[in-house]
Design a protein around this motif. Structure first.
Motif, mmCIF file in Angstrom:
data_model
loop_
_atom_site.group_PDB
_atom_site.id
_atom_site.type_symbol
_atom_site.label_atom_id
_atom_site.label_comp_id
_atom_site.label_asym_id
_atom_site.label_seq_id
_atom_site.Cartn_x
_atom_site.Cartn_y
_atom_site.Cartn_z
ATOM 1 N N TYR A 137 0.788 -1.228 0.000
ATOM 2 C CA TYR A 137 0.000 0.000 0.000
ATOM 3 C C TYR A 137 0.822 1.281 0.000
ATOM 4 O O TYR A 137 0.290 2.343 -0.320
ATOM 5 N N SER A 138 2.086 1.220 0.363
ATOM 6 C CA SER A 138 2.975 2.391 0.346
ATOM 7 C C SER A 138 4.388 1.956 -0.005
ATOM 8 O O SER A 138 5.327 2.110 0.784
ATOM 9 N N SER A 181 1.276 5.546 4.038
ATOM 10 C CA SER A 181 -0.054 6.136 4.156
ATOM 11 C C SER A 181 -0.854 5.394 5.217
ATOM 12 O O SER A 181 -0.540 4.265 5.594
ATOM 13 N N SER A 182 -1.906 6.023 5.688
ATOM 14 C CA SER A 182 -2.741 5.407 6.723
ATOM 15 C C SER A 182 -3.483 4.176 6.202
ATOM 16 O O SER A 182 -4.054 3.417 6.984
ATOM 17 N N SER A 183 -3.450 3.950 4.896
ATOM 18 C CA SER A 183 -4.116 2.769 4.331
ATOM 19 C C SER A 183 -3.475 1.464 4.801
ATOM 20 O O SER A 183 -4.097 0.406 4.712
#
Length: 158
Positions: A30-31, A69-71
């Motif tokens: 995701y990041s 990211s907060s994801s």
């Protein structure tokens, strides 16, 4: 880099090794731009073996510090990559390790460069650098060696 969880049962019941490897996969998914910073920070904050390890909130704080990211947070909490980590760990422990002469991983860190295992000092950067250059040089020589000449056909006399 292949995270594996060989210390899952040595973290006072918290499965820290599994959760940390899962978090690495979450950040990579995701990041990805934050992965190497995350990996470095996780090693800097590595808990003592046989301790409970970091909590998921502490791991998420490290991910945020690395720029993820907060994801990644839900992925970490859900241990979304648990099955993948378990399968990768099983493959590493049972072997053989693809593209190498290594039968199986017997401990960490296991460092392979172009299929060759580094067994030198973990403190001597010059020794490791020499190993990497040698392994890379051998790989380059094998893949870009001098071409073998082929005979040129001659026309039949007529």
């Amino acid at each position: 880099m292949h995270p594996i969880a060989i210390l899952t049962n040595k973290s006072a019941g918290t499965q820290y090794s599994l959760r940390a490897a899962n978090a690495a996969a979450c950040v990579a998914e995701y990041s990805p731009e934050a992965f190497f910073d995350f990996n470095g920070l996780m090693f800097e904050n590595q808990p003592e073996e046989l301790s409970a390890g970091l909590s998921n909130d502490e791991i998420k704080d490290i991910a945020a510090e690395a720029g993820a990211s907060s994801s990644v947070n839900a992925c970490i909490d859900e241990t979304r990559f648990k099955g993948w980590v378990q399968a990768a760990t099983q493959r590493a422990l049972e072997g053989p390790i693809p593209n190498s002469e290594l039968d199986a991983v017997t401990g960490t860190p296991t460092v392979l460069v172009n299929g060759k295992q580094y067994v030198g000092s973990l403190e001597d950067t010059a020794e490791f650098q020499a190993f990497v250059l040698q392994a890379a040089g051998e790989s380059y020589s094998e893949s870009n060696g001098t071409p073998t000449p082929t005979p040129t056909p001659t026309p039949a006399a007529g």
